[in-house]
Design a protein around this motif. Structure first.
Motif, PDB file in Angstrom:
ATOM      1  N   ASP A  53       0.857  -1.182   0.000  1.00 26.43           N
ATOM      2  CA  ASP A  53       0.000   0.000   0.000  1.00 26.43           C
ATOM      3  C   ASP A  53       0.904   1.245   0.000  1.00 26.43           C
ATOM      4  O   ASP A  53       1.663   1.451   0.943  1.00 26.43           O
ATOM      5  CB  ASP A  53      -0.871  -0.039   1.271  1.00 26.43           C
ATOM      6  N   ARG A 122     -10.183  16.036   9.096  1.00 23.78           N
ATOM      7  CA  ARG A 122     -10.034  14.581   9.165  1.00 23.78           C
ATOM      8  C   ARG A 122     -11.379  13.899   9.389  1.00 23.78           C
ATOM      9  O   ARG A 122     -11.454  12.679   9.398  1.00 23.78           O
ATOM     10  CB  ARG A 122      -9.009  14.187  10.222  1.00 23.78           C
ATOM     11  N   ASP A 126      -8.763  10.185   5.651  1.00 24.16           N
ATOM     12  CA  ASP A 126      -7.354  10.484   5.454  1.00 24.16           C
ATOM     13  C   ASP A 126      -7.157  11.232   4.145  1.00 24.16           C
ATOM     14  O   ASP A 126      -6.581  10.710   3.206  1.00 24.16           O
ATOM     15  CB  ASP A 126      -6.595   9.147   5.400  1.00 24.16           C
ATOM     16  N   GLY A 221      -9.033   5.862   3.243  1.00 29.27           N
ATOM     17  CA  GLY A 221      -8.222   5.233   4.282  1.00 29.27           C
ATOM     18  C   GLY A 221      -9.016   4.591   5.403  1.00 29.27           C
ATOM     19  O   GLY A 221      -8.438   4.001   6.300  1.00 29.27           O
ATOM     20  N   ILE A 222     -10.337   4.723   5.394  1.00 29.21           N
ATOM     21  CA  ILE A 222     -11.162   4.165   6.474  1.00 29.21           C
ATOM     22  C   ILE A 222     -12.009   3.016   5.912  1.00 29.21           C
ATOM     23  O   ILE A 222     -12.798   3.221   5.001  1.00 29.21           O
ATOM     24  CB  ILE A 222     -12.047   5.245   7.122  1.00 29.21           C
ATOM     25  N   PRO A 223     -11.811   1.800   6.444  1.00 26.27           N
ATOM     26  CA  PRO A 223     -12.499   0.625   5.897  1.00 26.27           C
ATOM     27  C   PRO A 223     -14.020   0.767   5.946  1.00 26.27           C
ATOM     28  O   PRO A 223     -14.551   1.539   6.754  1.00 26.27           O
ATOM     29  CB  PRO A 223     -12.032  -0.520   6.812  1.00 26.27           C
ATOM     30  N   TYR A 249      -4.006  -4.427  -2.272  1.00 25.88           N
ATOM     31  CA  TYR A 249      -3.480  -4.469  -0.895  1.00 25.88           C
ATOM     32  C   TYR A 249      -4.557  -4.338   0.182  1.00 25.88           C
ATOM     33  O   TYR A 249      -4.314  -4.683   1.326  1.00 25.88           O
ATOM     34  CB  TYR A 249      -2.387  -3.415  -0.692  1.00 25.88           C
ATOM     35  N   ASN A 250      -5.729  -3.822  -0.159  1.00 25.37           N
ATOM     36  CA  ASN A 250      -6.781  -3.723   0.849  1.00 25.37           C
ATOM     37  C   ASN A 250      -7.597  -5.013   0.874  1.00 25.37           C
ATOM     38  O   ASN A 250      -7.661  -5.720  -0.127  1.00 25.37           O
ATOM     39  CB  ASN A 250      -7.686  -2.528   0.542  1.00 25.37           C
TER      40      ASN A 250
ATOM     41  N   SER B 291       0.377  -5.770   3.107  1.00 24.03           N
ATOM     42  CA  SER B 291       0.423  -4.341   3.447  1.00 24.03           C
ATOM     43  C   SER B 291      -0.161  -4.042   4.816  1.00 24.03           C
ATOM     44  O   SER B 291       0.126  -3.016   5.404  1.00 24.03           O
ATOM     45  CB  SER B 291      -0.359  -3.535   2.414  1.00 24.03           C
ATOM     46  N   ILE B 292      -1.012  -4.915   5.308  1.00 26.95           N
ATOM     47  CA  ILE B 292      -1.754  -4.607   6.527  1.00 26.95           C
ATOM     48  C   ILE B 292      -1.325  -5.472   7.705  1.00 26.95           C
ATOM     49  O   ILE B 292      -1.106  -4.975   8.800  1.00 26.95           O
ATOM     50  CB  ILE B 292      -3.266  -4.738   6.251  1.00 26.95           C
TER      51      ILE B 292
END
Lengths: 296, 431
Positions: A53, A122, A126, A221-223, A249-250, B291-292
């Motif tokens: 990421d 914020r 993010d 940036g916040i799931p 990557y998420n 990544s996490i």
């Protein structure tokens, strides 16, 4: 005599190696462009791997050793590196690449950034106050970046001017040829609607007038929360969504769920050189992005 | 096109000078002396907690880490000092950080520790920006880079409190001194760093400069002038695939002035002066699954060797003291494992043990408890990188009550719910 000659040759080869411009880039896509412009006059090393990421790279101490010996540091900028690079630069403490010196090249300064927020809070997640930092995924921006890197290399290593110019010309020609092909392939997707996990591909999608209905993540940036997924489901139901674009990557469980429920293909999209097999250089990266969307 | 514009410009300039056109403002007014854009990075971190414990606050204040701390009320810091001190709700600290580039040559950092009724400068230092050859100079008041943990701020710690051996040797606020530091990063493919610090050495747990006087001048030790403390360390790191290893060796050496309640003449009180050497070895391993998700292991061993002349109050006879040389040989370690399971959840455990706790004076073997142990487990929920909720459980077998006949173990169980919030322009953290 022969041995002596070999020694001289070796010494010359070694000193040539030492005189190469030592370039460190934050991300692999920058390294790929810099290698093609600099070729044998430079040594390029990318800090982050393509599979990670880009917002949250682990600031390994080995990066300090790299930065310590760099002549030129090329960054993406637009605060994409804000979460990991500043302490490394402070620890490496290399005056050649310090903020304000000529050995630091911020590529974001050369392009127009999208989604520059009018107000910064914020509460919106993010967010990047300078705008969306994933500008390099617009293929039309790559020639601008190549030109900026060429100009910097000429400034730092004037004796390579002819070579850098020649390499740039070759790069631009090849790029324009590829871009024409990508443009024609992408034509059939013009005007369709997609969902993105993160606002990674906005520049690429807006180039081909592909509409982004929503993001899977709640805020940058916040799931996603279950409430957000529920709202997405309501939105998708009344709309024809062509793809759900998921980064590599998420976690993809939310995208997978939506894809299965509404029978929409979920496509894993590469975001950088080296992120997926087949995206080994800057050309191959876009080749792969186009291939995954158009299937040809 | 450009020449046409230029012609227009010169024409209008001519008209202007001829008094035919009024001058036009291209930008609207505002304060011509505004400096708003020079505002430094400012951030505020707030830390608060709610605590449940099996000992009352009063009982807790009497407990000590034998051979390291003295009961509260004495000037020596205590393992459960100002932060997380009371059962129930605690406002631990507000940390105000202001930093900026000064000019092409210096960076400046200021870290203020805001208590409910106090303001303290925790750190205030400059670092140089332009020294070549991989050298950097840092000066002011700062957390020493001794060991792995010492240079980290409280909010960067993986657990609410400092490891036992750190709290025992340096106190909860760790080794934080006024002085200078020079570091050198070697021009190698592999990360290798050497550093040295020269500082006042005011840390009251292991060094200290303040003299003391007791028993109508029968005990009289003058303060020592700074700089009093030398710290040196070497650190190196390698990457093996997705695994990163970081190791270090550190040493701190300085004069000491120890004073655990000698003026009051309490039972078990002691004081001394001499020299202290603390050595440490640290190792950190971080493995990235993706990544996490990542797993990190961190362990450090610290050892203190102190010697000098001292005074001891006899346990059973208050106000009677003996004068004798003393020696401290104490060592302990912590080992912790922390895993990041997803973007929001982290969990970890820590094992603390002090296994050497020898203090001696002639003709007597030390009676201090060995094997001081503590077990800690924590789980974190981080809604974003700017907010953190942490639940920590501690089973502490290191605390003792110092009574006249000797030390009595008082195991403590503690559960802490901590919230830590950060606002403003807060800089990224190092590895």
């Amino acid at each position: 005599m022969k041995k002596f000659l070999i020694l001289i040759f070796l010494a010359a080869a070694l000193s040539a190696q030492a005189e190469r411009v030592q370039i460190v880039t934050t991300y692999p896509y920058i390294a790929s462009i810099a290698e093609q412009i600099g070729q044998e006059r430079v040594r390029v090393h990318a800090l982050a791997g393509g599979q990670w990421d880009p917002h949250t790279i682990l600031p390994k101490p080995s990066f300090i050793a790299r930065l310590r010996r760099a002549d030129l540091l090329i960054i993406n900028g637009a605060q994409l590196e804000i979460g990991w690079l500043p302490p490394l630069m402070n620890q490496a403490n290399n005056p050649k690449i310090a903020v304000g010196s000529k050995g630091l090249l911020d590529l974001s300064r050369f392009v127009q950034l999208m989604d520059v927020p009018a107000s910064v809070s914020r509460a919106h997640g993010d967010i990047h106050p300078d705008g969306n930092p994933h500008y390099y995924l617009d293929p039309a921006n790559i020639p601008i970046l190549a030109q900026a890197i060429t100009a910097k290399l000429i400034e730092m290593d004037a004796s390579g001017t002819t070579l850098y110019r020649k390499n740039l010309a070759a790069f631009l020609q090849a790029w324009n040829e590829h871009l024409a092909i990508w443009d024609s392939k992408m034509e059939k997707l013009r005007g369709v609607t997609v969902i993105e996990y993160h606002k990674n591909l906005d520049y690429f999608l807006s180039r081909y007038e592909i509409k982004i209905m929503a993001t899977v993540e709640l805020l940058p940036g916040i799931p996603p929360t279950s409430k957000h997924i529920q709202e997405l489901e309501e939105k998708i139901a009344g709309c024809k969504v062509c793809y759900i674009l998921q980064d590599i990557y998420n976690p993809d469980d939310a995208s997978r769920h939506l894809a299965a429920k509404f029978n929409i293909p979920m496509v894993k999209m590469p975001h950088d050189v080296g992120s997926v097999p087949g995206a080994e250089g800057i050309f191959a990266l876009f080749e792969e992005i186009v291939r995954r969307l158009t299937h040809d | 096109m450009r020449s046409k514009l230029y012609t227009l410009y010169t024409l209008s300039l001519a008209a202007l000078t001829a008094g035919l056109l009024p001058a036009q403002e291209t930008q609207s007014g505002g304060n011509p002396f505004a400096q708003a854009k020079f505002v430094p990075d400012i951030s505020l971190i707030l830390d608060a907690s709610c605590i449940g414990r099996n000992h009352s606050d009063e009982a807790m204040e009497r407990l000590v880490l034998p051979g390291f701390t003295a009961p509260e009320g004495n000037d020596a810091a205590h393992a459960h000092g100002s932060s997380n001190g009371q059962r129930g709700f605690n406002l631990n600290y507000g940390e105000l950080v202001i930093s900026s580039i000064v000019d092409p040559f210096f960076d400046l950092f200021l870290v203020c520790d805001l208590g409910e009724e106090s303001f303290a400068i925790e750190e205030a230092y400059f670092t140089t920006r332009r020294i070549p050859w991989g050298l950097q100079l840092k000066g002011g008041k700062f957390l020493s880079h001794f060991g792995r943990l010492n240079s980290m701020h409280t909010h960067q710690w993986d657990f609410v409190d400092a490891p036992l051996i750190y709290a025992g040797l340096f106190g909860e606020s760790l080794l934080n001194e006024k002085g200078v530091r020079l570091t050198w990063v070697a021009p190698l493919e592999t990360y290798f760093m050497l550093g040295g610090e020269f500082s006042q050495g005011e840390n009251s747990m292991s060094f200290g400069r303040d003299g003391f006087s007791a028993f109508d001048g029968q005990i009289d030790v003058k303060g020592s002038d700074g700089p009093n403390l030398v710290v040196a360390y070497a650190k190196s790191s390698v990457d093996i695939g997705h695994l990163t290893l970081l190791g270090g060796l550190s040493m701190a050496h300085g004069k000491n002035r120890i004073n655990h309640g000698i003026e009051e003449g309490e039972a078990l009180a002691q004081a001394g002066y001499g020299t202290t050497t603390i050595t440490a070895v640290d190792l950190t391993l971080k493995y990235l699954f993706d990544s996490i998700r990542c797993l990190s292991l961190q362990a450090e061993y610290l050892h203190r060797n102190g010697a000098g002349d001292g005074w001891f109050i006899e346990p059973l006879a208050e106000r009677l003291f003996v004068s004798a040389p003393y020696e401290q040989r104490q060592g302990g370690f912590y080992a912790q494992m922390v895993g990041r399971l997803n973007k929001r959840v982290r969990m970890g455990g820590r094992f603390d043990r002090i296994m050497q706790n020898d203090g001696s004076r002639p003709g007597e073997t030390a009676s201090m408890p060995n094997h001081l142990t503590r077990y800690t487990a924590m789980a974190e929920y981080n809604p974003t990188e700017f907010s953190r909720l942490r639940l920590q459980y501690t089973h502490d077998r290191s605390l003792y009550e110092a009574t006249a006949p000797g030390y009595i173990q008082k195991p403590a169980n503690e559960i802490i719910l901590q919230i830590n919030l950060a606002i403003g322009a807060h800089g990224a953290h190092a590895f």
